[in-house]
Write an enzyme that holds these catalytic residues in place. Structure first.
Site, mmCIF file in Angstrom:
data_model
loop_
_atom_site.group_PDB
_atom_site.id
_atom_site.type_symbol
_atom_site.label_atom_id
_atom_site.label_comp_id
_atom_site.label_asym_id
_atom_site.label_seq_id
_atom_site.Cartn_x
_atom_site.Cartn_y
_atom_site.Cartn_z
ATOM 1 N N THR A 150 -61.972 71.983 34.186
ATOM 2 C CA THR A 150 -60.946 70.994 34.745
ATOM 3 C C THR A 150 -61.321 70.263 36.101
ATOM 4 O O THR A 150 -62.100 71.116 36.744
ATOM 5 C CB THR A 150 -59.460 72.117 35.088
ATOM 6 O OG1 THR A 150 -59.160 72.944 34.194
ATOM 7 C CG2 THR A 150 -58.509 71.502 35.654
ATOM 8 N N PRO A 208 -59.750 67.338 38.905
ATOM 9 C CA PRO A 208 -58.678 66.884 39.664
ATOM 10 C C PRO A 208 -58.021 65.820 38.720
ATOM 11 O O PRO A 208 -56.608 65.593 38.439
ATOM 12 C CB PRO A 208 -58.885 66.106 40.945
ATOM 13 C CG PRO A 208 -59.948 66.826 41.339
ATOM 14 C CD PRO A 208 -61.065 67.277 40.159
ATOM 15 N N THR A 220 -61.378 79.854 37.279
ATOM 16 C CA THR A 220 -61.149 81.318 37.486
ATOM 17 C C THR A 220 -62.510 81.693 37.734
ATOM 18 O O THR A 220 -63.573 81.535 37.044
ATOM 19 C CB THR A 220 -60.449 81.990 36.310
ATOM 20 O OG1 THR A 220 -59.286 81.296 35.931
ATOM 21 C CG2 THR A 220 -60.415 83.450 36.235
ATOM 22 N N GLU A 259 -55.553 77.121 29.852
ATOM 23 C CA GLU A 259 -56.221 77.122 28.526
ATOM 24 C C GLU A 259 -55.205 76.178 27.460
ATOM 25 O O GLU A 259 -55.073 76.560 26.449
ATOM 26 C CB GLU A 259 -56.477 78.491 27.952
ATOM 27 C CG GLU A 259 -57.766 78.812 28.699
ATOM 28 C CD GLU A 259 -57.979 80.253 28.552
ATOM 29 O OE1 GLU A 259 -57.678 80.913 27.417
ATOM 30 O OE2 GLU A 259 -58.580 81.124 29.318
#
Ligand SMILES: Cc1cc2nc3c(=O)[nH]c(=O)nc-3n(C[C@H](O)[C@H](O)[C@H](O)COP(=O)(O)OP(=O)(O)OC[C@H]3O[C@@H](n4cnc5c(N)ncnc54)[C@H](O)[C@@H]3O)c2cc1C
Length: 384
Positions: A125, A127, A157, A365
């Site tokens: 991921t 921005p 994470t 996810e």
């Protein structure tokens, strides 16, 4: 597929006992400290939890998909942060190397991820690349026997404590979408890599999530996953395809735990001279939770077995992730309801924490909306 039923039953029983006897009692401490205590992490290492889905040849337990989800259903009944601590190693943080890594990459990284000596993470991921995960802006340019990475990842994470990062970056300048995206293994300490402070979040205290920055970060060319440019997104999709079944299980365990707590509460809390569980409107809440948990578990196990048979489960994995995470949200809401005011007050019940912790499942996810689109796309494609 369960490879050896007797041995697996013993393993599962050990997980259940450990979770109930040793982890439940630490949950308030994890919430208060905002970290999983070092001694508990060490126990998780010693028990081999970091390597559940890593092949035995590289020091893991080599669990089949069915075994992995059955383990996950037990482990995830403990505070989310505990399974998230091991979860990137036994899920998204190692799987890219497992499915597409070269033999040298597997030998170099998997044993340390399996033992928990190193913590991994998956950094996709950005921005500008959330649901549109292929809109990768991070670049990797070849310079001799290195790649130079530039860009930033967000919402990753375990990034604040990770030792090794699986990173997507665009190796073909000017390319769009998944084309021209490659995946790299980047170690903390490689020059030009830095991570941000953990975000303040709604829930999941003890599971740090943060940003990863690449500033002229030099990565050996040998760390291009699979040794081939342009395959990065395929690697990520293979990783997520398995992970979605796993996450569905990791969302069903919390629903089981919340219902267990709510049932205990309704049978002891008395109003109108009797336990509130005697009231049929409360019983309806219990029945809806239990039925939906059963439905999710059934879907997950069927899909896991199908994957273990080598069949395509892209559609089923998406349905499992979508249904189980939404189901968990509904169960959390009903359980707060069953606790009444105590469900809203952190000093009076743990349900308040679970309600916040599980909200994330519907976001990462692939959001529920992205899974709805995936599911419909495949149904319509099969129809045409
Ligand atoms: C705590 C946390 C941990 C995370 N961990 C990781 C990690 O380890 N690694 C990693 O790479 N990422 C991670 N993520 C990122 C996560 O996967 C993304 O947040 C998620 O994919 C959604 O992207 P976004 O936040 O940019 O939302 P957006 O894409 O901006 O979505 C906003 C809203 O628009 C909707 N939407 C977007 N596109 C469409 C569409 N085409 N049709 C219909 N609706 C649409 C979404 O469903 C959502 O409701 C994590 C996120 C959080 C919050």
């Amino acid at each position: 597929m369960v490879r050896n039923q007797q041995a697996f039953d013993a393993f599962l029983s050990d997980v259940r006992t450990f979770v109930r006897n040793e982890v439940f009692a630490r949950e308030a401490e994890i919430e208060r400290l905002d970290e999983v205590p070092a001694d508990l992490v060490q126990t998780l290492r010693e028990k081999g939890y970091f390597g559940w889905s890593i092949p035995q040849a590289y020091g893991g337990a080599g669990l089949s998909t069915e075994e992995l989800v059955l383990g996950a259903l037990e482990l995830s009944q403990a505070a989310v942060a505990v399974r998230a601590r091991v979860g990137t190693n036994t899920g998204i943080g190692a799987e890219g190397i497992v499915v597409d890594g070269t033999e040298a990459q597997k030998q170099q990284y998997l044993p340390r991820l399996a033992s928990g000596e190193w913590t991994g993470c998956l950094a996709v991921t950005e921005p500008e690349a959330g649901s549109e995960a292929t809109n990768v802006q991070t670049t990797a340019r070849r310079e001799g026997d290195s790649y130079i990475l530039n860009g930033s990842k967000c919402y990753i994470t375990n990034a604040p404590l990770a030792d090794v990062f699986t990173v997507t970056a665009r190796t073909e300048p000017g390319s769009k979408g998944a084309k021209g995206v490659s995946a790299f293994i980047v170690e903390r300490g490689m020059p030009g890599l830095s991570t941000g402070a953990p975000y303040r979040k709604m829930g999941q205290a003890g599971s740090p999530v943060g940003e990863v920055h690449f500033n002229e970060c030099r990565v050996p060319a040998a760390n291009l996953i699979g040794g081939v440019e342009g395959n990065g997104f395929r690697t990520v999709m293979k990783t997520l395809n398995k992970q979605r079944i796993h996450l569905a299980a990791l969302s069903t365990g919390p629903a089981m735990r919340m219902l267990e707590m709510a049932v205990a509460h309704t049978t002891t809390r008395a109003q109108f001279g009797q336990p509130v569980a005697n009231f049929q409107l409360v019983q309806a809440l219990i029945a809806d939770c239990r039925t939906e948990i059963f439905a999710a578990r059934s879907m997950i196990l069927e899909t896991a077995r199908k994957r273990d048979r080598g069949e395509d489960v892209v559609l089923e994995a998406s349905m499992c992730k979508y249904f189980a995470t939404e189901m968990c949200g509904r169960v959390a809401d009903r359980c707060v309801q069953m606790f009444g005011g105590a469900g809203y007050v952190a000093d009076h019940s743990e349900i308040e924490r679970w309600y916040r912790d599980v909200r994330l499942f519907r976001l990462y996810e692939g959001t529920s909306q992205i899974h709805q689109l995936n599911i419909a796309k495949q149904v319509l494609a099969a129809h045409r």
